[in-house]
Design an enzyme around this catalytic site. Structure first.
Site, mmCIF file in Angstrom:
data_model
loop_
_atom_site.group_PDB
_atom_site.id
_atom_site.type_symbol
_atom_site.label_atom_id
_atom_site.label_comp_id
_atom_site.label_asym_id
_atom_site.label_seq_id
_atom_site.Cartn_x
_atom_site.Cartn_y
_atom_site.Cartn_z
ATOM 1 N N ASP A 199 0.823 -1.203 0.000
ATOM 2 C CA ASP A 199 0.000 0.000 0.000
ATOM 3 C C ASP A 199 0.864 1.262 0.000
ATOM 4 O OD1 ASP A 199 -2.708 1.285 0.556
ATOM 5 O OD2 ASP A 199 -1.620 1.956 2.336
ATOM 6 N N GLU B 277 1.354 -0.344 -4.937
ATOM 7 C CA GLU B 277 0.362 0.675 -5.267
ATOM 8 C C GLU B 277 1.072 2.011 -5.479
ATOM 9 O OE1 GLU B 277 -3.417 3.198 -3.570
ATOM 10 O OE2 GLU B 277 -1.780 2.573 -2.264
#
EC number: 3.2.1.1
Length: 512
Positions: A212, A248
């Site tokens: 993330d 990401e």
């Protein structure tokens, strides 16, 4: 020696681009906010038998419990510790799920939140998913343990301590993302704690990680963490296998930080893909499907071997993240099924399918005021199980797009055509297009406002094929349309623009 170091560097990153999928499986599904017990059952009864390569799970670590708004989905992205007890279940349930999914050939990919802890306004107390005490005010997280020495506040140069300007890469990496306490990933101690968390999951049997918020971490710090990771568990994976890393990074152009800084470390999320795909199927900005003959790198996307692609994700289906209003979701089912079908038929990138829950949207001035709403849950905030209806759809607010016949069958299409080249392209100059995958599959789309009626070269061997969009092959019969391919590989297609699903897909395994 220099050459050897270069090869070692390149080799490690290259290995981390490999999703470690089994049996020619090619697509993963994000079971967003599902409980571990439900994922384990879904692997056994559906994902394994239907040929899914893997499942991306929500963050498994201990997270903050937010009361206002009530238990939002984003509380999972505010870690309190690396204890493996979350809204989805405890460590034993997680371990059981990883084992059961692996045993039916379905990999588990963990959403790893390692850039930050909870928000600076998270308060003090035991309002966390395992009940661990913490104090966000003085950055005290004893369950890790992290103290105020382990955060980037000293490096951040903005007045607020938050990221204020995305044009400044130092701010983006060293300041707080929307107030989230930013970990000092340059510190050996912090790197070690993060790697320990990831290695515990690797030893439990996970195949890799969706990392993330990578834009907000320095590539060199990530590289150091990835180098500390163990090889995968040899109970399920070949010796020496590296964890699959997909990062990401939202890069739609226009910012100094690009995906190019991260592709050497692992794959990267290609957010341009879903944004453009939505524009194409919505026919916005003059876009036409006929323009996609060179879809992929020809559209300015990253190299095929670096990309993870998706129509929508848990952020942008809510208007968060990247892509804006063009993103197609389950709320637009007709166009969505076509877009996902196109993605799964096309060879570019490693594909991820979304599986969502619905919520009561409330648009005010174009923004959904309810974009925070968490998964279907009981009064105490605990997540509800996913019930499977007699018709194989899901109940209780779980959407389960991955179970829709058109999407499930296109996952199998992708497996059947794996490794075959993009071939036999046809278009009408507008929004009717067709293409094949070698001699293994062929797909036809009609996104125009008039009927498609055409005879095309499919590249497939002669015979009768079952269209896997309108139905299923069931033994020697077909519940949907049948397409007859001649000995010359040609077939006639008719698709009325008013059909529920104005596309047709046939492949080697749908031959009757």
């Amino acid at each position: 020696m220099k050459l050897f170091v270069l090869i070692a560097l390149f080799g490690l990153g290259f290995a981390q681009h490999n999703p470690n999928t089994r049996d020619g499986r090619t697509a993963i599904v994000h079971l967003f906010e599902w409980r571990w017990a439900d994922i384990a059952a879904e692997c056994e009864r559906f994902l394994g038998p239907k040929g899914f390569a893997g499942v991306q799970i929500s963050p498994p670590n201990e997270h903050i419990l937010v009361s206002s708004p009530w238990r939002p989905w984003w509380q999972r992205y505010q870690p309190i510790s690396y204890n493996l007890c979350s809204r989805s279940g405890g460590e034993n349930e997680l371990r059981d799920m990883i084992t059961r999914c692996n045993n039916v050939g379905v990999n588990v990919y963990v959403d790893a939140v390692i850039n930050h802890m909870c928000g600076a306004g998270g308060g003090e107390g035991t309002h966390s998913s395992c009940g661990s005490w913490f104090n966000a005010n003085n950055k005290d997280f004893p369950s890790v343990p992290y103290s105020n020495l382990d955060f980037n506040d000293g490096k951040c140069k903005t007045g607020s301590g938050n990221i204020e300007n995305y044009g400044d890469p130092y701010q983006v990496r060293d300041c707080r993302l929307v107030g989230l306490l930013d970990l000092a990933l340059e510190k050996d101690y912090v790197r070690g704690k993060v790697a320990d968390f990831m290695n515990k999951l690797i030893d439990m049997g996970v195949a890799g990680f969706r990392v993330d918020a990578c834009k907000h971490m320095w590539p060199g710090d990530l590289d150091n963490v990835y180098r500390r990771l163990n090889n995968l568990n040899t109970k399920w994976f070949p010796g020496g296998s590296r964890p699959f890393i997909f990062q990401e990074v939202i890069d739609l152009g226009g910012e100094p930080i690009t995906t190019g800084e991260y592709v050497g470390l692992g794959r990267v999320t290609e957010f341009k893909y879903g944004a453009r795909l939505g524009e194409l199927f919505r026919k916005w900005n003059g876009q036409k499907l006929s323009y996609t003959k060179n879809w992929g790198e020809g559209w300015g996307f990253m190299a095929d071997g670096n990309a993870v692609v998706f129509t929508d994700n848990h952020d942008n289906q809510r208007g968060h993240g990247a892509g804006g209003a063009s993103i197609l979701t389950f709320w637009d089912p007709r166009l969505y099924k076509m877009a996902v079908g196109y993605m799964l038929a096309h060879p570019y990138g490693f594909t991820r399918v979304m599986s969502s829950y619905s919520w009561d949207r409330n648009f005010v001035n174009g923004k959904d005021e309810n974009d925070w709403i968490g998964p279907p849950s009981n009064g105490d905030g605990s997540t509800k199980p996913v019930p499977i209806n007699p018709d194989q759809t899901c109940g209780d607010g779980w959407v389960c797009e991955h179970r829709w016949r058109q999407i499930m069958n296109m996952v199998q299409f992708r497996n059947v055509v794996n490794g075959q080249p993009h071939a036999n392209w046809w278009d009408n100059g507008n929004n009717q297009v067709a293409f094949g995958r070698g001699n293994r599959g062929f797909i036809v789309f009609n996104n125009d406002d008039w009927a498609l009626d055409v005879t095309l070269n499919t590249g497939l061997p002669g015979g009768t094929y079952c269209d896997v969009i309108s139905g299923n092959k069931d033994g020697g019969s077909c519940t949907g349309k049948q397409i007859t391919v001649g000995g010359d590989g040609r077939a006639h297609f008719y698709i009325n623009n008013s059909e529920e699903d104005p596309f047709i897909a046939i492949h080697a395994d749908s031959k009757l």
